[in-house]
Structure formats: structure tokens, C-alpha cells
Design a protein around this motif. Structure first.
Motif, PDB file in Angstrom:
ATOM      1  N   GLY A   8       0.706  -5.534  -2.339  1.00 44.77           N
ATOM      2  CA  GLY A   8       0.014  -4.632  -1.425  1.00 44.77           C
ATOM      3  C   GLY A   8       0.329  -4.785   0.037  1.00 44.77           C
ATOM      4  O   GLY A   8      -0.162  -4.014   0.854  1.00 44.77           O
ATOM      5  N   GLY A   9       1.128  -5.757   0.407  1.00 47.45           N
ATOM      6  CA  GLY A   9       1.476  -5.898   1.808  1.00 47.45           C
ATOM      7  C   GLY A   9       2.402  -4.785   2.255  1.00 47.45           C
ATOM      8  O   GLY A   9       2.871  -3.983   1.461  1.00 47.45           O
ATOM      9  N   GLY A  10       2.642  -4.738   3.563  1.00 42.10           N
ATOM     10  CA  GLY A  10       3.544  -3.720   4.088  1.00 42.10           C
ATOM     11  C   GLY A  10       3.371  -3.533   5.576  1.00 42.10           C
ATOM     12  O   GLY A  10       2.727  -4.341   6.253  1.00 42.10           O
ATOM     13  N   LEU A  11       3.965  -2.436   6.054  1.00 43.72           N
ATOM     14  CA  LEU A  11       3.918  -2.098   7.478  1.00 43.72           C
ATOM     15  C   LEU A  11       2.918  -0.971   7.695  1.00 43.72           C
ATOM     16  O   LEU A  11       2.942   0.036   6.975  1.00 43.72           O
ATOM     17  CB  LEU A  11       5.308  -1.661   7.943  1.00 43.72           C
ATOM     18  N   VAL A  12       2.062  -1.147   8.671  1.00 42.68           N
ATOM     19  CA  VAL A  12       1.046  -0.136   8.968  1.00 42.68           C
ATOM     20  C   VAL A  12       0.844  -0.067  10.479  1.00 42.68           C
ATOM     21  O   VAL A  12       1.051  -1.061  11.180  1.00 42.68           O
ATOM     22  CB  VAL A  12      -0.277  -0.465   8.240  1.00 42.68           C
ATOM     23  N   GLN A  13       0.453   1.101  10.955  1.00 39.93           N
ATOM     24  CA  GLN A  13       0.180   1.249  12.382  1.00 39.93           C
ATOM     25  C   GLN A  13      -1.209   0.711  12.702  1.00 39.93           C
ATOM     26  O   GLN A  13      -2.092   0.667  11.841  1.00 39.93           O
ATOM     27  CB  GLN A  13       0.282   2.711  12.791  1.00 39.93           C
ATOM     28  N   LEU A  20      -4.801  -5.433  -0.341  1.00 39.28           N
ATOM     29  CA  LEU A  20      -4.055  -6.491  -1.012  1.00 39.28           C
ATOM     30  C   LEU A  20      -4.727  -6.819  -2.344  1.00 39.28           C
ATOM     31  O   LEU A  20      -5.955  -6.785  -2.448  1.00 39.28           O
ATOM     32  CB  LEU A  20      -4.013  -7.754  -0.148  1.00 39.28           C
ATOM     33  N   SER A  21      -3.901  -7.115  -3.328  1.00 42.86           N
ATOM     34  CA  SER A  21      -4.412  -7.506  -4.640  1.00 42.86           C
ATOM     35  C   SER A  21      -3.745  -8.798  -5.086  1.00 42.86           C
ATOM     36  O   SER A  21      -2.595  -9.066  -4.735  1.00 42.86           O
ATOM     37  CB  SER A  21      -4.147  -6.409  -5.662  1.00 42.86           C
ATOM     38  N   PRO A 107     -10.576 -28.957 -11.785  1.00 43.89           N
ATOM     39  CA  PRO A 107     -10.175 -27.762 -11.040  1.00 43.89           C
ATOM     40  C   PRO A 107      -9.104 -28.109 -10.007  1.00 43.89           C
ATOM     41  O   PRO A 107      -9.130 -29.182  -9.400  1.00 43.89           O
ATOM     42  CB  PRO A 107     -11.466 -27.311 -10.359  1.00 43.89           C
ATOM     43  N   GLY A 108      -8.175 -27.186  -9.827  1.00 42.42           N
ATOM     44  CA  GLY A 108      -7.113 -27.374  -8.851  1.00 42.42           C
ATOM     45  C   GLY A 108      -7.052 -26.204  -7.890  1.00 42.42           C
ATOM     46  O   GLY A 108      -7.599 -25.136  -8.143  1.00 42.42           O
ATOM     47  N   ASN A 109      -6.370 -26.431  -6.793  1.00 40.80           N
ATOM     48  CA  ASN A 109      -6.216 -25.438  -5.737  1.00 40.80           C
ATOM     49  C   ASN A 109      -4.841 -24.779  -5.899  1.00 40.80           C
ATOM     50  O   ASN A 109      -3.822 -25.444  -5.782  1.00 40.80           O
ATOM     51  CB  ASN A 109      -6.305 -26.135  -4.384  1.00 40.80           C
ATOM     52  N   TYR A 110      -4.826 -23.479  -6.159  1.00 43.15           N
ATOM     53  CA  TYR A 110      -3.578 -22.770  -6.437  1.00 43.15           C
ATOM     54  C   TYR A 110      -3.319 -21.712  -5.375  1.00 43.15           C
ATOM     55  O   TYR A 110      -4.253 -21.097  -4.845  1.00 43.15           O
ATOM     56  CB  TYR A 110      -3.628 -22.114  -7.822  1.00 43.15           C
ATOM     57  N   TRP A 111      -2.024 -21.478  -5.108  1.00 43.96           N
ATOM     58  CA  TRP A 111      -1.606 -20.541  -4.073  1.00 43.96           C
ATOM     59  C   TRP A 111      -0.570 -19.556  -4.610  1.00 43.96           C
ATOM     60  O   TRP A 111       0.263 -19.918  -5.444  1.00 43.96           O
ATOM     61  CB  TRP A 111      -0.986 -21.290  -2.894  1.00 43.96           C
ATOM     62  N   GLY A 112      -0.627 -18.338  -4.097  1.00 45.16           N
ATOM     63  CA  GLY A 112       0.426 -17.380  -4.350  1.00 45.16           C
ATOM     64  C   GLY A 112       1.570 -17.580  -3.378  1.00 45.16           C
ATOM     65  O   GLY A 112       1.524 -18.451  -2.503  1.00 45.16           O
ATOM     66  N   GLN A 113       2.610 -16.758  -3.523  1.00 41.31           N
ATOM     67  CA  GLN A 113       3.799 -16.873  -2.689  1.00 41.31           C
ATOM     68  C   GLN A 113       3.616 -16.209  -1.331  1.00 41.31           C
ATOM     69  O   GLN A 113       4.372 -16.492  -0.398  1.00 41.31           O
ATOM     70  CB  GLN A 113       4.998 -16.239  -3.400  1.00 41.31           C
ATOM     71  N   GLY A 114       2.641 -15.346  -1.228  1.00 39.31           N
ATOM     72  CA  GLY A 114       2.371 -14.668   0.033  1.00 39.31           C
ATOM     73  C   GLY A 114       2.912 -13.249   0.049  1.00 39.31           C
ATOM     74  O   GLY A 114       3.929 -12.943  -0.579  1.00 39.31           O
ATOM     75  N   THR A 115       2.225 -12.397   0.772  1.00 41.57           N
ATOM     76  CA  THR A 115       2.667 -11.023   0.974  1.00 41.57           C
ATOM     77  C   THR A 115       2.544 -10.703   2.461  1.00 41.57           C
ATOM     78  O   THR A 115       1.543 -11.052   3.102  1.00 41.57           O
ATOM     79  CB  THR A 115       1.842 -10.039   0.113  1.00 41.57           C
TER      80      THR A 115
END
Length: 121
Positions: A8-13, A20-21, A107-115
Motif C-alpha cells: 500500500g505504500g506509494g507517492l502521494v501529494q 497500508l496493509s 512471544p516474539g517481536n516480528y517485523w516486515g520489510q517495510g513499504t
């Protein structure tokens, strides 16, 4: 193995909106909470918003009233609706989740790659 995948990331004015999802997949017993963090160039990663398993939310002061975090019906997803975007919101946005993979693991702390979200003036 647990994976978080953002979209869901991108360029916006400036003044525009983006959504974002993030979806968690893999071996998951329980998701205790999910959230979004961001990191702008030259700055530290900071909390944007987070939501607990029972629906309690927490926002950074800089996004209150403009961003809304929500859990999806599938319960393994989290969305971030962003409106009134400003150039200072430009950053790499990361999905985060506190996940217990199995009954015999902590439980662990997990991260995505980023957008990437880029807001032009």
C-alpha cells in the motif's frame, strides 16, 4: 516461520491519503498486538500506531486525528489508514507484530520489510 508482508505504500501529494496493509503468515498460535512504525532518512525508527488483541489503540502525537489503525476480519492483518498526509510523513513504514508461534514458544517481536511512503509538497 512467521512472515509479515506490507502493501500500500506509494507517492502521494500533500493532503492526500494512503492505506497500508500488513498480513502475518506462517506458524501462528496467537497475535498479541500489531502496529506500524516508520523511519525517515537520518532518523530513528518511531512508533506510528499500534493495536492490542482486544482492540486498544495507541498513536504517536504527530498522527493523532489523521491516521487510523485497525485489525482486519482475518485477525492476522492490520491496516493503517492515513489521511492529511504531509511531507514530514515521508518514511519507510514497517509492520510489527508480537506473535506466539506455538504453545511451547515465547512471544516474539516480528517485523516486515517495510513499504515506502513518499509525500510531495
Amino acid at each position: 516461520q512467521v512472515q509479515l508482508v506490507e502493501s500500500g505504500g506509494g507517492l502521494v501529494q500533500a493532503g492526500g491519503s494512503l492505506r497500508l496493509s500488513c498480513a502475518a503468515s506462517g506458524t501462528i498460535l496467537k497475535i498479541n498486538g500489531m502496529g506500524w512504525y516508520r523511519q525517515a532518512p537520518g532518523k530513528q525508527r518511531e512508533l506510528v500506531a499500534r493495536i492490542t488483541s482486544d482492540g486498544r489503540t495507541d498513536y504517536a502525537d504527530s498522527v493523532k486525528g489523521r491516521f487510523t489503525i485497525s485489525r482486519g476480519n482475518a485477525r492476522n492483518t492490520v491496516d493503517l489508514q492515513m489521511s492529511g498526509l504531509q511531507p514530514e510523513d515521508t518514511a519507510l513504514y514497517y509492520c510489527n507484530a508480537i506473535i506466539q508461534p506455538s504453545p511451547w514458544s515465547n512471544p516474539g517481536n516480528y517485523w516486515g520489510q517495510g513499504t515506502l511512503v513518499t509525500v510531495s509538497s
